[in-house]
Design a protein around this motif. Structure first.
Motif, PDB file in Angstrom:
ATOM      1  N   ARG A  63      -4.829  -8.329  -4.650  1.00  0.00           N
ATOM      2  CA  ARG A  63      -3.605  -7.561  -4.878  1.00  0.00           C
ATOM      3  C   ARG A  63      -3.202  -7.534  -6.345  1.00  0.00           C
ATOM      4  O   ARG A  63      -2.420  -6.681  -6.757  1.00  0.00           O
ATOM      5  N   VAL A 104      -6.827  -4.825   1.367  1.00  0.00           N
ATOM      6  CA  VAL A 104      -6.592  -5.239  -0.007  1.00  0.00           C
ATOM      7  C   VAL A 104      -7.066  -6.681  -0.155  1.00  0.00           C
ATOM      8  O   VAL A 104      -6.501  -7.592   0.456  1.00  0.00           O
ATOM      9  N   VAL A 122       0.816  -1.223   0.000  1.00  0.00           N
ATOM     10  CA  VAL A 122       0.000   0.000   0.000  1.00  0.00           C
ATOM     11  C   VAL A 122       0.847   1.270   0.000  1.00  0.00           C
ATOM     12  O   VAL A 122       0.371   2.353  -0.387  1.00  0.00           O
ATOM     13  N   THR A 177      -5.171   4.442  -5.718  1.00  0.00           N
ATOM     14  CA  THR A 177      -5.851   4.389  -4.427  1.00  0.00           C
ATOM     15  C   THR A 177      -5.455   5.571  -3.552  1.00  0.00           C
ATOM     16  O   THR A 177      -6.298   6.210  -2.916  1.00  0.00           O
ATOM     17  N   GLY A 183      -9.664  -3.892  -6.133  1.00  0.00           N
ATOM     18  CA  GLY A 183      -8.847  -4.692  -5.234  1.00  0.00           C
ATOM     19  C   GLY A 183      -8.810  -4.266  -3.787  1.00  0.00           C
ATOM     20  O   GLY A 183      -8.105  -4.888  -2.991  1.00  0.00           O
ATOM     21  N   VAL A 184      -9.572  -3.232  -3.394  1.00  0.00           N
ATOM     22  CA  VAL A 184      -9.447  -2.715  -2.035  1.00  0.00           C
ATOM     23  C   VAL A 184     -10.794  -2.220  -1.523  1.00  0.00           C
ATOM     24  O   VAL A 184     -11.617  -1.716  -2.284  1.00  0.00           O
ATOM     25  N   PHE A 186      -5.146  -4.449  -7.509  1.00  0.00           N
ATOM     26  CA  PHE A 186      -4.970  -3.266  -6.657  1.00  0.00           C
ATOM     27  C   PHE A 186      -3.939  -2.315  -7.262  1.00  0.00           C
ATOM     28  O   PHE A 186      -2.856  -2.728  -7.685  1.00  0.00           O
ATOM     29  N   ASP A 187      -4.274  -1.039  -7.336  1.00  0.00           N
ATOM     30  CA  ASP A 187      -3.372   0.000  -7.830  1.00  0.00           C
ATOM     31  C   ASP A 187      -3.107   0.964  -6.678  1.00  0.00           C
ATOM     32  O   ASP A 187      -3.954   1.817  -6.372  1.00  0.00           O
TER      33      ASP A 187
END
Length: 421
Positions: free
Chosen positions: A346, A343, A271, A354, A316-317, A349-350
């Motif tokens: 993953r 998350v 993160v 984010t 993703g989050v 997830f960006d």
């Protein structure tokens, strides 16, 4: 951004198939595929040691390292090398937080003799250019070796310790060897804004993306080819075996040692490229909690921020309304309200998108939101773009879209220095 491919360096010969010079760096050198029974990743150091340190033969070596410089059985490489007659280790160079890791953020251990080995430990923190070159000269080493675990973000300072040490080694006429380790959040892609050199600091010396998607060896080759070619450093890198660009850290089989006090787990590193931006605001970035960079907040923030962040439907989050009391740093001993990031995918997830989404929604839902008075956010993001666009009311997609041209140019240059598939 004005990156361009420059002439490759004329450097010494490699030992066997271990070392890669800038002249050998080409697109995606082969890496063994992952499959049933495939052994874990072997770091650059483990390959160097298995080869009997031939790359350092006849050289007095000094190592730039910290607590992350460990073997797969968590022995520190300095403790392994020091008693080994096959290598002449004569000095250690400590970065921010120190060689043994006794200092907090913004601190170092200074000059001392290591009690375990008796080796002189020289402080590199906040030294660069000729001042750092003088440290290398005074140490008497012939070769400077770099072995530190990175976290994958432009503003994580160890990659700029690498850059400064490469530049200083060139000034001092020292050979420079980089022992590679994984990017813990994969090396799949670069993302985020590219630094404007007018905003260069120790959290970003040169024009790379906020999440660079490279290993330290790949970065060293890029630094040498793009930014340090006018004063070439005699550079060689020892790449890993068994690592693939799609690997998260838990796929490597390697032990995680926190590279700094507020990077306790690989999840923190995941993160961090986005939530570290909150260092540039009056909100807590979770320092002083057991979940730094996963917990964000301030006094006076309530459930509305988590609701607004979830409404963005970022991939993703998800975000949980959270309350926490930091033991140090911002809001020490006081209850802050905010969000905790969870998350759940993953792969999609960006972290940078984010982080921008969280800044946008924090400003819109909390009247107390403010940037740090010194505009530290500009140093973290690499320009005034993020701050001024958010202040002007831009949404997440508009902010992210504003850096796409510079990011595409960086990605094109980056491809020339990748060592793994």
């Amino acid at each position: 951004m004005t990156l361009s491919r420059r002439g490759v360096l004329a450097v010494g010969g490699a030992v066997g198939a271990l070392a890669v010079t800038a002249a050998q760096a080409g697109p995606a050198a082969a890496s063994p595929g992952r499959g049933p029974g495939r052994p874990g990743v072997r770091t650059g150091f483990e390959r160097l040691a298995a080869d009997g340190y031939r790359l350092l033969a006849g050289q007095k070596a000094g190592v730039v390292t910290n607590p992350t410089g460990v073997t797969s059985d968590v022995r520190h490489i300095v403790d392994v090398m020091h008693p080994d007659d096959r290598v002449e280790l004569t000095a250690v160079f400590g970065p921010e937080h120190g060689f043994r890791g006794t200092a907090q953020a913004g601190g170092s251990e200074g000059r001392y003799d290591d009690p375990a080995t008796g080796l002189p430990v020289h402080d590199t923190y906040l030294k660069s250019g000729q001042a750092l070159a003088d440290v290398f000269t005074a140490s008497g080493v012939d070769t400077v070796v770099f072995d530190i675990q990175d976290a994958g973000s432009r503003f994580y300072t160890y990659i700029w310790t690498l850059y400064d040490c490469m530049e200083a080694a060139a000034l001092a006429g020292k050979r420079f060897v980089v022992l590679d380790r994984p990017n813990p959040v994969t090396g799949r892609a670069a993302s985020g804004p590219v630094l404007d050199p007018a905003f260069a600091t120790f959290v970003g010396r040169r024009e790379i993306a906020q999440a660079h998607g490279m290993t330290v060896a790949e970065l060293a080759l890029l630094f040498a080819g793009e930014f340090l070619a006018e004063r070439p450093v005699e550079l060689e890198v020892v790449r890993m075996s068994g690592w693939r660009r799609s690997d998260f850290f838990d796929a490597t089989g390697l032990p995680w040692v926190p590279p700094s006090p507020n990077m306790p787990t690989p999840q923190t590193a995941l993160v961090y490229p986005g939530t570290c931006l909150f260092e540039g605001t009056n909100l807590s970035e979770g320092r002083g909690t057991t979940r730094p960079f996963e917990l964000l907040g301030a006094e006076g923030i309530d459930r509305r921020w988590a609701a607004a962040a979830n409404a963005l439907e970022l991939p993703g989050v998800t975000f949980r309304e959270a309350y926490f009391t930091p033991s140090f740093s911002k809001f020490q001993g006081r209850t802050a309200g905010g969000v905790q990031l969870h998350v759940h995918d993953r792969e999609s997830f960006d972290p940078v998108r984010t982080g921008i989404g969280l800044l946008v929604t924090a400003k819109r839902t909390w009247s107390g939101f403010a940037w740090r008075a010194d505009h530290w956010i500009d140093k973290l993001t690499g320009s005034t773009l993020v701050r001024t666009m958010i202040d002007a009311g831009a949404d997440t997609d508009e902010v992210v879209g504003a850096w796409e041209a510079d990011l595409a140019a960086f990605r094109k240059v980056r491809r020339e220095y990748l060592l793994y598939r």
